[in-house]
Motif scaffolding. Structure first.
Motif, short mmCIF file in Angstrom:
data_model
loop_
_atom_site.label_atom_id
_atom_site.label_comp_id
_atom_site.label_asym_id
_atom_site.label_seq_id
_atom_site.Cartn_x
_atom_site.Cartn_y
_atom_site.Cartn_z
N PRO A 103 -2.96 10.22 6.91
CA PRO A 103 -3.13 11.25 5.44
C PRO A 103 -1.60 10.23 5.01
O PRO A 103 -0.56 9.49 5.14
CB PRO A 103 -1.74 12.24 6.51
N ARG A 104 -1.73 11.10 3.41
CA ARG A 104 -1.21 10.59 2.28
C ARG A 104 0.48 10.01 2.80
O ARG A 104 1.23 8.90 2.16
CB ARG A 104 -1.03 11.73 1.44
N ARG A 105 1.33 11.51 2.88
CA ARG A 105 2.39 10.84 3.25
C ARG A 105 2.69 10.14 4.89
O ARG A 105 3.66 9.05 4.03
CB ARG A 105 2.69 12.61 5.03
N SER A 106 1.64 10.09 5.92
CA SER A 106 1.77 8.44 6.30
C SER A 106 1.58 7.17 5.77
O SER A 106 2.48 6.25 5.95
CB SER A 106 0.46 8.53 8.02
N MET A 107 0.84 6.77 4.88
CA MET A 107 0.03 5.83 3.88
C MET A 107 1.62 6.06 2.61
O MET A 107 2.06 4.48 2.81
CB MET A 107 -0.64 6.04 3.41
N ASP A 108 2.60 6.55 2.72
CA ASP A 108 3.17 6.43 1.86
C ASP A 108 4.73 6.22 2.19
O ASP A 108 5.38 5.13 1.94
CB ASP A 108 3.75 7.80 1.17
N ARG A 109 4.74 5.81 3.75
CA ARG A 109 6.27 6.20 4.59
C ARG A 109 5.56 4.41 4.94
O ARG A 109 6.40 3.39 4.97
CB ARG A 109 6.14 6.75 6.00
N HIS A 110 4.50 3.86 5.26
CA HIS A 110 3.86 2.55 6.09
C HIS A 110 4.12 2.10 4.34
O HIS A 110 4.87 0.21 4.26
CB HIS A 110 2.62 1.89 6.24
N ASP A 111 3.66 2.87 3.13
CA ASP A 111 4.15 1.90 1.71
C ASP A 111 5.42 1.41 1.47
O ASP A 111 5.88 -0.17 1.03
CB ASP A 111 3.37 1.98 0.48
N ALA A 112 6.37 2.54 1.96
CA ALA A 112 7.85 2.03 1.86
C ALA A 112 8.82 1.12 2.29
O ALA A 112 9.04 -0.09 2.46
CB ALA A 112 8.59 3.38 1.90
N ARG A 113 7.94 1.12 4.10
CA ARG A 113 8.56 0.02 4.50
C ARG A 113 7.72 -0.97 4.63
O ARG A 113 8.83 -2.37 5.21
CB ARG A 113 7.92 0.71 5.83
N ASP A 114 7.08 -1.13 4.08
CA ASP A 114 6.11 -2.82 3.73
C ASP A 114 6.67 -3.49 2.12
O ASP A 114 6.19 -4.53 2.43
CB ASP A 114 4.95 -2.44 4.09
N SER A 115 7.42 -2.28 2.01
CA SER A 115 7.65 -2.78 0.04
C SER A 115 8.55 -3.93 -0.04
O SER A 115 8.42 -5.48 -1.27
CB SER A 115 7.71 -1.71 -0.84
N ASN A 118 7.35 -9.03 0.50
CA ASN A 118 7.65 -10.74 -0.88
C ASN A 118 8.63 -10.74 -0.87
O ASN A 118 8.80 -11.54 -1.25
CB ASN A 118 6.81 -10.17 -1.63
N ASN A 119 10.15 -10.08 0.06
CA ASN A 119 11.33 -10.29 -0.69
C ASN A 119 12.12 -11.13 0.20
O ASN A 119 13.12 -11.34 0.47
CB ASN A 119 12.16 -9.53 -0.91
N ILE A 120 11.60 -11.40 1.73
CA ILE A 120 11.51 -12.00 2.77
C ILE A 120 11.14 -13.53 3.06
O ILE A 120 9.83 -13.25 3.10
CB ILE A 120 11.68 -10.82 3.62
N VAL A 121 12.15 -14.74 3.01
CA VAL A 121 10.97 -15.78 2.77
C VAL A 121 11.98 -16.83 3.74
O VAL A 121 13.25 -16.09 4.44
CB VAL A 121 11.52 -16.80 1.96
N PHE A 122 11.35 -17.23 5.95
CA PHE A 122 11.64 -17.49 6.42
C PHE A 122 12.11 -19.01 6.18
O PHE A 122 11.04 -19.55 5.51
CB PHE A 122 10.88 -17.27 7.67
#
Length: 137
Positions: A103-115, A118-122
């Motif tokens: 569902p779109r709602r699940s994809m949106d939640r996944h995209d938000a968590r994954d956003s 690129n801001n974390i570099v180990f």
């Protein structure tokens, strides 16, 4: 020979027919190869052939899962109320065919968590003992 069943309300795209033919031909060739070469290992638990719906809206995508489930005689698994997917699975021996609607709602939640990805570099610089702890830089 299996009868053709129309499971979509939209026209069949010629490229889809070509892809379908290639997949069916490939599956048959794989089965023949495995049968002719018993020393080649297979996963003892089987394999899944998973297809994701491509419909633009949740209603059409869920309807596609419903139509495939009806054709396959498969049970629907509906986890949308818990943020999950809408699926139908049919098992052929140890091989499963699964159609999934995310569902779109699940994809949106996944995209938000994954956003933030690129801001974390180990920092993998070794410490004084030569260990790398994977600290966030």
């Amino acid at each position: 020979m299996t009868a053709h069943h129309d499971i979509t309300s939209s026209p069949i795209v010629p490229g889809d027919l070509f892809a379908r033919h290639q997949i069916i031909t490939g599956l048959r060739a794989l089965a023949d190869f495995l049968e002719a070469n018993p020393a080649v290992p297979v996963d003892e638990y089987g394999e899944d052939f998973t297809v994701y719906t491509r419909q633009a809206d949740d209603t059409s995508a869920a309807a596609m899962v419903d139509r495939v489930a009806a054709l396959a005689g498969a049970e629907i698994e509906d986890r949308r109320d818990r943020g999950g997917h809408y699926t139908a699975t049919r098992t052929f021996g140890r091989i499963s065919y699964r159609i999934v609607h995310i569902p779109r709602r699940s994809m949106d939640r996944h995209d938000a968590r994954d956003s933030y990805r690129n801001n974390i570099v180990f920092d993998h610089t070794p410490d004084q003992d030569g260990n790398t702890s994977g600290r966030a830089a």
